[in-house]
Scaffold this motif. Sequence first.
Motif, PDB file in Angstrom:
ATOM      1  N   GLU A  31      30.064  28.460  46.145  1.00  0.00           N
ATOM      2  CA  GLU A  31      30.882  29.608  45.793  1.00  0.00           C
ATOM      3  C   GLU A  31      31.462  29.426  44.389  1.00  0.00           C
ATOM      4  O   GLU A  31      32.202  28.470  44.143  1.00  0.00           O
ATOM      5  CB  GLU A  31      32.027  29.781  46.792  1.00  0.00           C
ATOM      6  N   PRO A  32      31.130  30.286  43.423  1.00  0.00           N
ATOM      7  CA  PRO A  32      31.610  30.118  42.054  1.00  0.00           C
ATOM      8  C   PRO A  32      33.125  30.010  41.972  1.00  0.00           C
ATOM      9  O   PRO A  32      33.662  29.261  41.180  1.00  0.00           O
ATOM     10  CB  PRO A  32      31.101  31.373  41.343  1.00  0.00           C
ATOM     11  N   GLY A  33      33.839  30.740  42.804  1.00  0.00           N
ATOM     12  CA  GLY A  33      35.297  30.716  42.750  1.00  0.00           C
ATOM     13  C   GLY A  33      35.874  29.349  43.061  1.00  0.00           C
ATOM     14  O   GLY A  33      36.942  28.988  42.587  1.00  0.00           O
ATOM     15  N   THR A  40      42.346  24.895  43.453  1.00  0.00           N
ATOM     16  CA  THR A  40      41.963  25.865  44.478  1.00  0.00           C
ATOM     17  C   THR A  40      40.637  25.518  45.161  1.00  0.00           C
ATOM     18  O   THR A  40      40.202  26.245  46.050  1.00  0.00           O
ATOM     19  CB  THR A  40      41.854  27.266  43.863  1.00  0.00           C
ATOM     20  N   ALA A  41      40.001  24.441  44.742  1.00  0.00           N
ATOM     21  CA  ALA A  41      38.715  24.066  45.332  1.00  0.00           C
ATOM     22  C   ALA A  41      38.875  23.733  46.815  1.00  0.00           C
ATOM     23  O   ALA A  41      39.885  23.174  47.240  1.00  0.00           O
ATOM     24  CB  ALA A  41      38.125  22.867  44.592  1.00  0.00           C
ATOM     25  N   ALA A  42      37.865  24.071  47.598  1.00  0.00           N
ATOM     26  CA  ALA A  42      37.912  23.875  49.051  1.00  0.00           C
ATOM     27  C   ALA A  42      37.994  22.392  49.406  1.00  0.00           C
ATOM     28  O   ALA A  42      37.281  21.565  48.835  1.00  0.00           O
ATOM     29  CB  ALA A  42      36.676  24.490  49.694  1.00  0.00           C
ATOM     30  N   ARG A  43      38.874  22.063  50.355  1.00  0.00           N
ATOM     31  CA  ARG A  43      39.025  20.677  50.814  1.00  0.00           C
ATOM     32  C   ARG A  43      38.985  20.603  52.340  1.00  0.00           C
ATOM     33  O   ARG A  43      39.362  19.589  52.913  1.00  0.00           O
ATOM     34  CB  ARG A  43      40.371  20.114  50.316  1.00  0.00           C
ATOM     35  N   HIS A  44      38.529  21.682  52.979  1.00  0.00           N
ATOM     36  CA  HIS A  44      38.541  21.716  54.437  1.00  0.00           C
ATOM     37  C   HIS A  44      37.443  20.824  55.022  1.00  0.00           C
ATOM     38  O   HIS A  44      36.545  20.354  54.313  1.00  0.00           O
ATOM     39  CB  HIS A  44      38.364  23.153  54.940  1.00  0.00           C
ATOM     40  N   TRP A 116      34.665  17.633  49.050  1.00  0.00           N
ATOM     41  CA  TRP A 116      35.256  16.997  47.883  1.00  0.00           C
ATOM     42  C   TRP A 116      35.342  18.035  46.760  1.00  0.00           C
ATOM     43  O   TRP A 116      34.417  18.260  46.031  1.00  0.00           O
ATOM     44  CB  TRP A 116      34.451  15.779  47.445  1.00  0.00           C
ATOM     45  N   PHE A 117      36.493  18.708  46.696  1.00  0.00           N
ATOM     46  CA  PHE A 117      36.707  19.778  45.720  1.00  0.00           C
ATOM     47  C   PHE A 117      35.546  20.767  45.735  1.00  0.00           C
ATOM     48  O   PHE A 117      34.979  21.117  44.710  1.00  0.00           O
ATOM     49  CB  PHE A 117      36.929  19.196  44.325  1.00  0.00           C
ATOM     50  N   GLY A 118      35.188  21.197  46.937  1.00  0.00           N
ATOM     51  CA  GLY A 118      34.156  22.214  47.118  1.00  0.00           C
ATOM     52  C   GLY A 118      32.785  21.681  47.444  1.00  0.00           C
ATOM     53  O   GLY A 118      31.936  22.429  47.926  1.00  0.00           O
TER      54      GLY A 118
END
Length: 263
Positions: A31-33, A40-44, A116-118
């Motif tokens: 995901e570019p965002g 804001t990078a995904a960490r889930h 790891w940060f997306g």
Amino acid sequence: MKTASIAALGFSALFLLSVGLSLANDPRPAEPGEARSWRTAARHSAGIAPDPVRLADTAIVQVYAAATYGWRGYFAVHPWIIYKRAGDTAYRRYDVIGWGSRPVVRRDYAVPDGLWFGATPSVLVDHRGEGVDALIDDIEAAIESYPHADEYRSYPGPNSNTFLAHIGREVPALRLDLPANAIGKDYRPVTRPLGVSPSGSGVQVSLLGLLGFSVGLEEGLELNLLGLNFGVDVNSPALRLPAIGRLGLEDVTVSHRTAASAP
């Protein structure tokens, strides 16, 4: 001179091939965002760690690696280790984080199998069952003995890959084979250029992780030139290349042992 030119041309071609494959595969966030900001990078959770509650009676050790944040993700990975003893219902996670306070070895910095940060992690090692509690004892001793707990350099090391390589050397039963793009795994102080390879299964000669070679049962034969690794893995046949890591069969160490199957 001609032989040297041919060798240089060959390494250059392999490097361009591996970089091209890494760019094509793009290990960074889909995901570019997610890639716009590390804040804001995904960490889930990636949903790949075994359920520690359902497997409460099973000791588990896993090692993960994911593409590093930003453009560096095309060339290098960040690894970490998680484990739980038999009877535990939650994991402990250890990795080296270069920013923030010292020491750089952090416990439970993020969720056990978090992105790891997306970037989605891959499993390098998965040990479960009989004998793993004893393995965890050795892992904890290796974590405590890490000699660079107050040092960090992203290149050529010591960094997060240096940390996991130290654990691999100290705990050969882990059978950890860090990929060729784990930049920093070959870092060795200039006073100790010769020693055990990162998997604990061979020998290594390395000058600050910038020049050297490794020979081992897990990593095969690997040459390090300025932190770029080239080699051949005969254990799980593949080329070991910079940027992409490996080209060939996957190499994941899996050991699920029950009391009945243990020697």
